[in-house]
Motif scaffolding. Structure first.
Motif, mmCIF file in Angstrom:
data_model
loop_
_atom_site.group_PDB
_atom_site.id
_atom_site.type_symbol
_atom_site.label_atom_id
_atom_site.label_comp_id
_atom_site.label_asym_id
_atom_site.label_seq_id
_atom_site.Cartn_x
_atom_site.Cartn_y
_atom_site.Cartn_z
ATOM 1 N N UNK A 189 0.823 -1.214 0.000
ATOM 2 C CA UNK A 189 0.000 0.000 0.000
ATOM 3 C C UNK A 189 0.856 1.263 0.000
ATOM 4 N N UNK A 190 1.962 1.221 0.740
ATOM 5 C CA UNK A 190 2.831 2.397 0.804
ATOM 6 C C UNK A 190 3.411 2.714 -0.575
ATOM 7 N N UNK A 191 3.804 1.675 -1.312
ATOM 8 C CA UNK A 191 4.337 1.865 -2.665
ATOM 9 C C UNK A 191 3.266 2.398 -3.597
ATOM 10 N N UNK A 192 2.058 1.856 -3.458
ATOM 11 C CA UNK A 192 0.938 2.315 -4.285
ATOM 12 C C UNK A 192 0.644 3.787 -4.016
ATOM 13 N N UNK A 193 0.608 4.175 -2.749
ATOM 14 C CA UNK A 193 0.300 5.568 -2.406
ATOM 15 C C UNK A 193 1.345 6.518 -2.994
ATOM 16 N N UNK A 194 2.631 6.176 -2.844
ATOM 17 C CA UNK A 194 3.697 7.024 -3.382
ATOM 18 C C UNK A 194 3.600 7.109 -4.905
ATOM 19 N N UNK A 195 3.230 5.998 -5.532
ATOM 20 C CA UNK A 195 3.102 5.982 -6.990
ATOM 21 C C UNK A 195 1.949 6.874 -7.445
ATOM 22 N N UNK A 196 0.844 6.835 -6.714
ATOM 23 C CA UNK A 196 -0.308 7.673 -7.058
ATOM 24 C C UNK A 196 0.020 9.159 -6.884
ATOM 25 N N UNK A 215 7.069 -1.371 -9.664
ATOM 26 C CA UNK A 215 6.280 -2.504 -9.166
ATOM 27 C C UNK A 215 4.812 -2.389 -9.566
ATOM 28 N N UNK A 216 4.356 -1.157 -9.814
ATOM 29 C CA UNK A 216 2.958 -0.933 -10.195
ATOM 30 C C UNK A 216 2.644 -1.569 -11.548
ATOM 31 N N UNK A 217 3.673 -1.795 -12.347
ATOM 32 C CA UNK A 217 3.452 -2.431 -13.653
ATOM 33 C C UNK A 217 2.705 -3.752 -13.526
ATOM 34 N N UNK A 218 2.959 -4.465 -12.439
ATOM 35 C CA UNK A 218 2.304 -5.764 -12.242
ATOM 36 C C UNK A 218 0.786 -5.636 -12.157
ATOM 37 N N UNK A 219 0.314 -4.544 -11.543
ATOM 38 C CA UNK A 219 -1.138 -4.378 -11.402
ATOM 39 C C UNK A 219 -1.773 -3.724 -12.625
ATOM 40 N N UNK A 220 -0.942 -3.168 -13.524
ATOM 41 C CA UNK A 220 -1.467 -2.537 -14.734
ATOM 42 C C UNK A 220 -1.511 -3.499 -15.910
ATOM 43 N N UNK A 221 -1.013 -4.727 -15.695
ATOM 44 C CA UNK A 221 -0.890 -5.692 -16.783
ATOM 45 C C UNK A 221 -2.176 -5.988 -17.525
ATOM 46 N N UNK A 222 -3.287 -6.021 -16.811
ATOM 47 C CA UNK A 222 -4.560 -6.351 -17.451
ATOM 48 C C UNK A 222 -5.338 -5.147 -17.929
#
Length: 242
Positions: free
Chosen positions: A90-97, A167-174
């Protein structure tokens, strides 16, 4: 004269002792089962309390992050669920957003390192700036599907989300379809919670924090009151030992 014989027959009742023993054994077993049941009930209550406490903390954190990012709690919960499935914290996701939002804002003004990345992806930063961050993510996810080389995807992800944002690339794959499905799944699982309910949990957490403050204050007052006495006793004990 005929002889008369009297025979006394004696029967020993062994069944009553057997049934008594069986009854005692059954009673003992029932007592053990009851104790086990009580133990499981206690464990269940403790687990329920721990689960409730953890959920309250998670929802409180979710609400605060959604306020900082300016998106709905349900939308953020959906992104967090997709990130979790993809192995993104979640921390990585928040920083990415946050990085994405800043990049969009800068690019809309014609500045920033993400400006060329949006152009390469065929996205208008000016249009993205008018969308909430979760919608920006959907647009970026779809645009990434058109990038053939993984090296280019990594480069673009770094420009859009920062070094750790790869790392967010993994969740954008689809693409956006997968993110939308993850959001629906989060809603079905009860993970997504609206802002009204989140506010109730925030108030409860605040009340608990204030209650802890009362006990902390009471402890401070007791420590202040008793410290001279404790100090005097300790000094006398030390002198006596000498």
């Amino acid at each position: 004269m005929a002889a008369t014989y009297n025979t006394v027959l004696t029967a020993k009742d062994k069944t009553s002792a057997a049934f008594k023993s069986l009854g005692n054994s059954a009673a003992a077993s029932a007592m053990k089962v009851a104790k086990i049941g009580a133990a499981f009930a206690t464990v269940g209550i403790a687990a329920g309390i721990a689960l409730t406490k953890m959920s309250m903390q998670n929802v409180d954190a979710l609400a605060k992050v959604s306020d900082r990012l300016g998106i709905a709690t349900q939308s953020l919960a959906g992104l967090q669920h997709a990130a979790s499935i993809a192995g993104v914290e979640n921390a990585t996701l928040e920083k990415s957003l946050v990085k994405l939002a800043v990049g969009v804002s800068d690019a809309a003004d014609g500045t920033g390192i993400a400006k060329d990345a949006f152009i390469e992806l065929g996205l208008s930063a000016a249009l993205l700036e008018k969308m909430p961050i979760d919608q920006q993510m959907l647009k970026v996810a779809d645009a990434m599907q058109g990038v053939e080389l993984q090296a280019d995807k990594v480069r673009l992800a770094t420009e859009l989300f920062g070094a750790r944002g790869v790392a967010v690339l993994n969740m954008l794959g689809g693409g956006s379809k997968n993110l939308i499905e993850m959001a629906k799944e989060a809603d079905h699982l009860g993970i997504a919670i609206n802002r009204v309910d989140a506010a109730k949990i925030e108030l409860a957490n605040d009340a608990v924090t204030k209650a802890k403050g009362v006990f902390t204050g009471l402890g401070n007052q007791l420590a202040t009151a008793f410290s001279p006495i404790i100090g005097g006793v300790a000094t006398e004990f030390y002198q006596a030992a000498l």
